[in-house]
Design a protein around this motif. Structure first.
Motif, PDB file in Angstrom:
ATOM      1  N   CYS A   1       2.347  -0.405  -2.069  1.00 59.85           N
ATOM      2  CA  CYS A   1       1.816   0.848  -1.322  1.00 59.85           C
ATOM      3  C   CYS A   1       1.442   0.670  -0.057  1.00 59.85           C
ATOM      4  N   SER A   2       1.700   1.401   0.865  1.00 57.81           N
ATOM      5  CA  SER A   2       1.150   1.105   2.492  1.00 57.81           C
ATOM      6  C   SER A   2       0.475   2.556   2.978  1.00 57.81           C
ATOM      7  N   LEU A   3      -0.755   2.576   3.161  1.00 53.72           N
ATOM      8  CA  LEU A   3      -1.605   3.682   3.402  1.00 53.72           C
ATOM      9  C   LEU A   3      -2.013   3.489   5.005  1.00 53.72           C
ATOM     10  N   ARG A   4      -1.525   4.524   5.878  1.00 48.49           N
ATOM     11  CA  ARG A   4      -2.090   4.554   7.275  1.00 48.49           C
ATOM     12  C   ARG A   4      -3.486   5.579   7.176  1.00 48.49           C
ATOM     13  N   ARG A   5      -4.199   5.041   7.763  1.00 50.15           N
ATOM     14  CA  ARG A   5      -5.475   5.885   8.046  1.00 50.15           C
ATOM     15  C   ARG A   5      -5.962   5.921   9.266  1.00 50.15           C
TER      16      ARG A   5
ATOM     17  N   GLU B   1     -13.577   3.436   5.352  1.00 46.65           N
ATOM     18  CA  GLU B   1     -14.163   4.221   4.390  1.00 46.65           C
ATOM     19  C   GLU B   1     -15.640   4.641   4.827  1.00 46.65           C
TER      20      GLU B   1
ATOM     21  N   LEU C   1      -4.111   0.206   8.337  1.00 49.94           N
ATOM     22  CA  LEU C   1      -2.904  -0.024   7.414  1.00 49.94           C
ATOM     23  C   LEU C   1      -3.625  -0.884   6.446  1.00 49.94           C
ATOM     24  N   HIS C   2      -3.474  -0.102   5.306  1.00 49.12           N
ATOM     25  CA  HIS C   2      -3.944  -0.790   3.971  1.00 49.12           C
ATOM     26  C   HIS C   2      -2.741  -0.911   3.146  1.00 49.12           C
ATOM     27  N   ILE C   3      -2.531  -2.136   2.693  1.00 42.85           N
ATOM     28  CA  ILE C   3      -1.399  -2.463   1.763  1.00 42.85           C
ATOM     29  C   ILE C   3      -1.634  -3.118   0.830  1.00 42.85           C
TER      30      ILE C   3
END
Length: 240
Positions: free
Chosen positions: A110-114, A118, A126-128
């Motif tokens: 999973c790769s999440l762009r924010r 938090e 980028l959270h991988i």
């Protein structure tokens, strides 16, 4: 342990036996009528036992059922189910992916762009996540606009240990030598055989296999974990 059948007590009354277990309130209600077979009702607030038992059973049989259920539910008495993910900062997401996916074989899951952290700090990130066989993840954050001091930690200061099989351990060592990636070990520990790498961010990654005596060494019922810790604390106070 509660006594189910105490002499001198009125067997015509309901009695409740509470075993005082942490996290799970297992209760065995013994409803015993004069001249009738006892009918146990096993219940608890988390519905860990059947609400009723239609078959006649003695108090001793009721206790056996409770003990069997407690053995089966031993693991569930620990409230933490397991690791979902650990997370660290990374210098570069692609360099990190190359180590964990291409070298170690953990798929990028999973790769999440924010646009914010938090904590609410507005910054691109980028959270991988890299998935392990048990369904847990190793995760990393790349925050290009937020400074972070990457330091090479000693293994005793900070590391993560990942379990592998014996064949995988040998294969990874051969692969590391072929690509020129340095590692330390194998190191023979009390219950483990381990090798140590540094990932592109300077973090220590331990790959480890269990020895035959692993379960015995790690069993708190046999290894005096609490006693060793208490003795350590007492020695520190004495030498202070």
């Amino acid at each position: 342990m509660a006594v189910l059948d105490q002499p001198g007590r009125d067997r015509g009354h309901d009695r409740t036996v509470n075993y005082g277990l942490p996290h799970v309130n297992v209760v065995c209600e013994l409803r015993v009528a004069h001249g009738a077979s006892s009918t146990p009702i096993l219940s608890d607030e988390q519905k860990l036992a059947p609400a009723a038992n239609d078959g006649a059973a003695s108090p001793g049989q009721c206790l056996q059922v409770v003990r069997k259920q407690l053995e089966q539910l031993k693991d569930s008495l620990i409230p933490i189910k397991g690791l979902h993910h650990s997370a660290n900062r990374c210098r570069d997401a692609e360099e990190t992916r190359a180590f964990y996916e291409d070298f170690l074989g953990l798929p990028l899951a999973c790769s999440l762009r924010r646009d914010r952290t938090e904590a609410g700090v507005e910054t691109p990130l980028l959270h991988i996540f890299f998935q392990m066989r048990d369904g847990s993840y190793l995760a990393f954050f790349e925050l290009p606009e937020v400074e972070f001091e990457f330091t090479e930690q000693d293994p005793s200061d900070l590391h993560i240990a990942l379990e592998v099989g014996a064949l995988a351990m040998k294969a990874i060592q051969i692969k590391a030598k072929a690509v020129g990636l340095e590692f330390h070990g194998p190191a023979e520990l009390e219950a483990l055989t381990s090798i140590y790498f540094r990932d592109p961010n300077g973090y220590v990654v331990e790959l480890t296999t269990k020895k035959d005596e692993h379960d015995e060494v790690m069993d708190p019922e046999r290894n005096d974990a609490r006693g060793i810790l208490d003795a350590w604390q007492a020695e520190k106070q004495t030498s202070a």
